[in-house]
Design a protein around this motif. Structure first.
Motif: not given
Length: 140
Positions: A1-13, A105-112
């Motif tokens: 399974m593919r996991v895409d990890v998105y690191v959010i640099e923006d500190e805005h709420h 059980g998922f095809e893909r995970v997007l993790d923020l």
């Protein structure tokens, strides 16, 4: 399974919800059903409200899991609970600070990963890697 990890640099709420919304637009446009996993009820309701108002030019059919009107099954469901393999969702969007249960059980995970929670994001990354998932990092 593919996991895409998105690191959010923006500190805005609102950065977490803004990135989540863009990813949900993409999964919806691709015809993929998405389960959004939140840490608590407050975040669940806040994201639900945000999705109704974030962009005037688009609509993302969504509901809080179990709260859609009878007969409707929106392609985007928001919840604090994980779901097991027996589901009809393709993508898991994780916006909480812990590793989701039952993600296999998922095809893909997007993790923020928010700027404020990078250590928790690193721990999830290590867990995904130990489980043998294919990892892709993105900095936003």
């Amino acid at each position: 399974m593919r996991v895409d990890v998105y690191v959010i640099e923006d500190e805005h709420h609102e950065a977490l919800f803004r990135v989540a919304s863009r990813l949900l637009e993409k999964t919806y446009a691709s015809g993929l059903r998405t389960w959004v996993l939140c840490a608590n009820e407050h975040t669940t309701h806040a994201l639900d409200d945000y999705l109704w108002t974030y962009k005037n030019s688009s609509f993302l059919p969504h509901s809080i899991a179990g709260q859609a009107p009878e007969g409707l099954n929106p392609p985007i469901q928001i919840s604090t609970k994980s779901i097991k393999k027996e589901h009809d969702f393709h993508v898991l969007l994780n916006i909480r600070e812990s590793t989701p249960e039952h993600c296999e059980g998922f095809e893909r995970v997007l993790d923020l990963v928010t700027h404020q929670a990078k250590e928790a994001g690193r721990a999830r990354y290590r867990t995904y890697r130990a489980q043998g998932f294919i990892l892709h990092m993105h900095t936003i």
